[in-house]
Design a protein around this motif. Structure first.
Motif, PDB file in Angstrom:
ATOM      1  N   PRO A 290       0.829  -1.198   0.000  1.00 58.45           N
ATOM      2  CA  PRO A 290       0.000   0.000   0.000  1.00 58.45           C
ATOM      3  C   PRO A 290       0.868   1.254   0.000  1.00 58.45           C
ATOM      4  O   PRO A 290       1.952   1.272   0.588  1.00 58.45           O
ATOM      5  CB  PRO A 290      -0.813  -0.105   1.288  1.00 58.45           C
ATOM      6  CG  PRO A 290      -0.789  -1.548   1.666  1.00 58.45           C
ATOM      7  CD  PRO A 290       0.556  -2.043   1.195  1.00 58.45           C
TER       8      PRO A 290
ATOM      9  N   THR B  65      -3.309   3.826  -0.385  1.00 59.53           N
ATOM     10  CA  THR B  65      -3.911   3.150  -1.517  1.00 59.53           C
ATOM     11  C   THR B  65      -3.343   1.745  -1.694  1.00 59.53           C
ATOM     12  O   THR B  65      -2.130   1.561  -1.698  1.00 59.53           O
ATOM     13  CB  THR B  65      -3.655   3.946  -2.805  1.00 59.53           C
ATOM     14  OG1 THR B  65      -4.003   5.320  -2.592  1.00 59.53           O
ATOM     15  CG2 THR B  65      -4.446   3.386  -3.973  1.00 59.53           C
ATOM     16  N   LEU B  66      -4.227   0.776  -1.866  1.00 55.97           N
ATOM     17  CA  LEU B  66      -3.814  -0.585  -2.183  1.00 55.97           C
ATOM     18  C   LEU B  66      -4.073  -0.820  -3.667  1.00 55.97           C
ATOM     19  O   LEU B  66      -5.220  -0.868  -4.115  1.00 55.97           O
ATOM     20  CB  LEU B  66      -4.588  -1.603  -1.349  1.00 55.97           C
ATOM     21  CG  LEU B  66      -4.224  -3.074  -1.584  1.00 55.97           C
ATOM     22  CD1 LEU B  66      -2.779  -3.343  -1.170  1.00 55.97           C
ATOM     23  CD2 LEU B  66      -5.173  -4.001  -0.831  1.00 55.97           C
TER      24      LEU B  66
ATOM     25  N   VAL C 216      -2.446  -5.710   5.362  1.00 58.55           N
ATOM     26  CA  VAL C 216      -3.497  -6.217   4.478  1.00 58.55           C
ATOM     27  C   VAL C 216      -3.700  -7.694   4.796  1.00 58.55           C
ATOM     28  O   VAL C 216      -2.825  -8.515   4.495  1.00 58.55           O
ATOM     29  CB  VAL C 216      -3.115  -6.037   2.998  1.00 58.55           C
ATOM     30  CG1 VAL C 216      -4.246  -6.526   2.095  1.00 58.55           C
ATOM     31  CG2 VAL C 216      -2.782  -4.573   2.700  1.00 58.55           C
TER      32      VAL C 216
ATOM     33  N   GLU D 182      -2.512 -10.552   2.510  1.00 55.34           N
ATOM     34  CA  GLU D 182      -1.625  -9.925   1.517  1.00 55.34           C
ATOM     35  C   GLU D 182      -1.950 -10.353   0.077  1.00 55.34           C
ATOM     36  O   GLU D 182      -1.057 -10.736  -0.688  1.00 55.34           O
ATOM     37  CB  GLU D 182      -0.163 -10.237   1.842  1.00 55.34           C
ATOM     38  CG  GLU D 182       0.250  -9.795   3.236  1.00 55.34           C
ATOM     39  CD  GLU D 182       1.737 -10.024   3.511  1.00 55.34           C
ATOM     40  OE1 GLU D 182       2.478 -10.396   2.568  1.00 55.34           O
ATOM     41  OE2 GLU D 182       2.157  -9.815   4.659  1.00 55.34           O
TER      42      GLU D 182
ATOM     43  N   GLU E  14      -2.555  -8.738  -2.596  1.00 56.24           N
ATOM     44  CA  GLU E  14      -1.996  -7.919  -3.674  1.00 56.24           C
ATOM     45  C   GLU E  14      -0.471  -7.841  -3.631  1.00 56.24           C
ATOM     46  O   GLU E  14       0.136  -7.073  -4.373  1.00 56.24           O
ATOM     47  CB  GLU E  14      -2.582  -6.499  -3.639  1.00 56.24           C
ATOM     48  CG  GLU E  14      -4.108  -6.432  -3.593  1.00 56.24           C
ATOM     49  CD  GLU E  14      -4.767  -7.165  -4.757  1.00 56.24           C
ATOM     50  OE1 GLU E  14      -4.114  -7.366  -5.803  1.00 56.24           O
ATOM     51  OE2 GLU E  14      -5.948  -7.545  -4.609  1.00 56.24           O
TER      52      GLU E  14
ATOM     53  N   GLU F 223      -6.231  -7.278  10.919  1.00 54.75           N
ATOM     54  CA  GLU F 223      -7.689  -7.194  10.979  1.00 54.75           C
ATOM     55  C   GLU F 223      -8.144  -6.234  12.070  1.00 54.75           C
ATOM     56  O   GLU F 223      -9.098  -5.470  11.884  1.00 54.75           O
ATOM     57  CB  GLU F 223      -8.268  -8.596  11.202  1.00 54.75           C
ATOM     58  CG  GLU F 223      -8.095  -9.494   9.989  1.00 54.75           C
ATOM     59  CD  GLU F 223      -8.504 -10.929  10.248  1.00 54.75           C
ATOM     60  OE1 GLU F 223      -8.671 -11.294  11.447  1.00 54.75           O
ATOM     61  OE2 GLU F 223      -8.640 -11.699   9.276  1.00 54.75           O
TER      62      GLU F 223
ATOM     63  N   GLY G 190      -7.495  -2.762  10.873  1.00 52.76           N
ATOM     64  CA  GLY G 190      -8.445  -2.434   9.827  1.00 52.76           C
ATOM     65  C   GLY G 190      -9.793  -2.010  10.380  1.00 52.76           C
ATOM     66  O   GLY G 190     -10.412  -1.061   9.873  1.00 52.76           O
TER      67      GLY G 190
ATOM     68  N   GLU H 255     -11.350   1.745   9.680  1.00 57.06           N
ATOM     69  CA  GLU H 255     -12.614   1.995   9.013  1.00 57.06           C
ATOM     70  C   GLU H 255     -13.564   2.784   9.903  1.00 57.06           C
ATOM     71  O   GLU H 255     -14.324   3.629   9.407  1.00 57.06           O
ATOM     72  CB  GLU H 255     -13.248   0.666   8.582  1.00 57.06           C
ATOM     73  CG  GLU H 255     -12.416  -0.085   7.545  1.00 57.06           C
ATOM     74  CD  GLU H 255     -12.007   0.795   6.368  1.00 57.06           C
ATOM     75  OE1 GLU H 255     -12.883   1.426   5.759  1.00 57.06           O
ATOM     76  OE2 GLU H 255     -10.794   0.846   6.073  1.00 57.06           O
TER      77      GLU H 255
ATOM     78  N   SER I   1      -8.039   3.567   2.625  1.00 52.80           N
ATOM     79  CA  SER I   1      -6.684   3.177   3.013  1.00 52.80           C
ATOM     80  C   SER I   1      -6.665   1.706   3.382  1.00 52.80           C
ATOM     81  O   SER I   1      -7.628   1.172   3.922  1.00 52.80           O
ATOM     82  CB  SER I   1      -6.204   4.015   4.197  1.00 52.80           C
ATOM     83  OG  SER I   1      -4.969   3.535   4.704  1.00 52.80           O
ATOM     84  N   ALA I   2      -5.541   1.061   3.104  1.00 52.95           N
ATOM     85  CA  ALA I   2      -5.336  -0.331   3.499  1.00 52.95           C
ATOM     86  C   ALA I   2      -4.228  -0.447   4.534  1.00 52.95           C
ATOM     87  O   ALA I   2      -3.797  -1.553   4.853  1.00 52.95           O
ATOM     88  CB  ALA I   2      -4.996  -1.178   2.272  1.00 52.95           C
TER      89      ALA I   2
END
Length: 387
Positions: free
Chosen positions: A190, A196-197, A223, A226, A228, A301, A304, A308, A325-326
């Motif tokens: 990211p 950004t991811l 992430v 992972e 990506e 997690e 995250g 959020e 955002s990631a």
């Protein structure tokens, strides 16, 4: 400019760092005064100060003593017991020269790579400086806004650097913005500071024969799973992945990172390292964390969920814009960003002004994600400042 904070004692730490003062002072000022070791040095018009020092400006220099830290994107929760035990165990070996072989093997197993494709570095940032020295690109391109150490390293080694930019609307990757003749391309995923991811397929499109593609994945462990990441890809020509343990595991002071690269590139980088560049604590951390993918996912997690919720709460504050955002931070845009930054400091809250990132301006701020209670405090503070 420094605005109302200029007279505050909280900013004295800024002015004691000469290279960073050029970024914090307004270009419209009549003169620049740097304070070094308690002595004032007049440099004349601010426009005479080159803008390159801002590439070396990072969040750790933006937290005055006593301020609550939302500027540094390092997780502030306690480290897990297994990591503390690994670090404590390493202390017993500090009388010996460090041996990186077990750490290298652990990283190789973690990413399905060969050991000769792994280089342990003194933090992720050292990897960029080693790469700048080893690769000698003729046409390097850094994609911005992003972490500025790669460009700083290239310029310090007198490599020609061109800037390409992400899409302004969503900070997504724009592969078409990269000149086809570039023999070195650097991006983050990211991305820092936008969070950004990028889809792995879009990042992979930047790879090309005769080109080295460096992807800064310092925040990829935020992430879950992972999906990506390109760390396991060995089929892309010239792909180099840079990773860091600093952020997720709160190890900024240990300086633990590594890069993954084709064996020929890894060998060129390894040849330029100082002997024993990775200390015993860093190697113990690398080895321990490489085997804890499930633990990393659990932390990611949890971060995250907090992120959020923070984004949702900020959406209720008039005047605040954020982007998806990631990572463990988010990019915000506010009116009169310099005033807002100063007003938050007066309330004892430090955020990261993002104008030193090429492509961003004084109204952009980067906010680290903390625990829910701390996140609520910054939402309330921003609401009060913008009221």
């Amino acid at each position: 400019g420094l605005g109302p904070v200029a007279a505050g004692a909280a900013t004295r730490r800024y002015l004691d760092r000469a290279g960073e003062a050029a970024q914090l002072l307004s270009a419209a000022a009549a003169e620049v005064i740097l304070v070094v070791a308690g002595r004032a040095i007049r440099l004349g018009p601010a426009t005479a100060v080159p803008d390159r020092p801002q590439l070396r400006l990072h969040g750790d220099s933006m937290v005055p003593a006593g301020a609550e830290d939302f500027a540094v994107n390092v997780r502030r929760e306690p480290r897990p017991r297994w990591l503390e035990e690994a670090l404590s165990g390493a202390l017993a070996a500090v009388g010996e020269y460090p041996d990186e072989r077990d750490a290298v093997a652990a990283v190789a197993a973690r990413h399905d790579r060969r050991p000769d494709e792994v280089v342990v570095t003194n933090g992720g940032s050292e990897a960029f400086w080693l790469l700048a020295a080893a690769l000698r690109p003729r046409h390097a391109v850094c994609i911005h806004p992003s972490f500025t150490e790669p460009e700083a390293a290239l310029r310090a080694h007198r490599r020609p650097v061109e800037r390409a930019f992400r899409r302004r609307a969503d900070f997504g990757l724009d592969p078409a913005a990269v000149p086809p003749g570039a023999d070195l391309v650097v991006t983050g995923n990211p991305n820092n500071p936008s969070g950004t991811l990028d889809p792995a397929g879009e990042v992979a499109c930047l790879a090309a024969p005769g080109r080295v593609l460096v992807v800064d994945e310092a925040f990829m462990d935020f992430v879950p799973g992972e999906p990506e990441s390109l760390a396991r890809r060995r089929d892309l020509p010239g792909l180099v992945i840079v990773r860091s343990l600093t952020k997720l595991w709160s190890l900024a002071g240990v300086r633990a990172g590594y890069l993954l690269a084709p064996a020929r590139i890894a060998a060129a980088v390894r040849a330029l390292r100082p002997a024993w560049n990775a200390n015993a604590l860093a190697l113990a951390a690398v080895q321990a964390c490489a085997a804890r993918a499930a633990a990393a996912r659990e932390v990611a997690e949890r971060v995250g969920r907090a992120r959020e919720r923070l984004i949702a709460d900020l959406a209720q504050v008039p005047g605040v814009r954020t982007w998806p955002s990631a990572a463990n931070f988010l990019l915000a845009q506010v009116p009169e960003g310099e005033r807002v930054h100063a007003a938050l400091l007066e309330r004892g809250i430090a955020v990261r002004p993002a104008r030193s990132f090429p492509g961003l301006g004084p109204d952009h701020l980067r906010l680290a994600v903390r625990d829910p209670a701390a996140n609520r405090r910054i939402v309330v503070a921003l609401a009060g400042v913008l009221r």
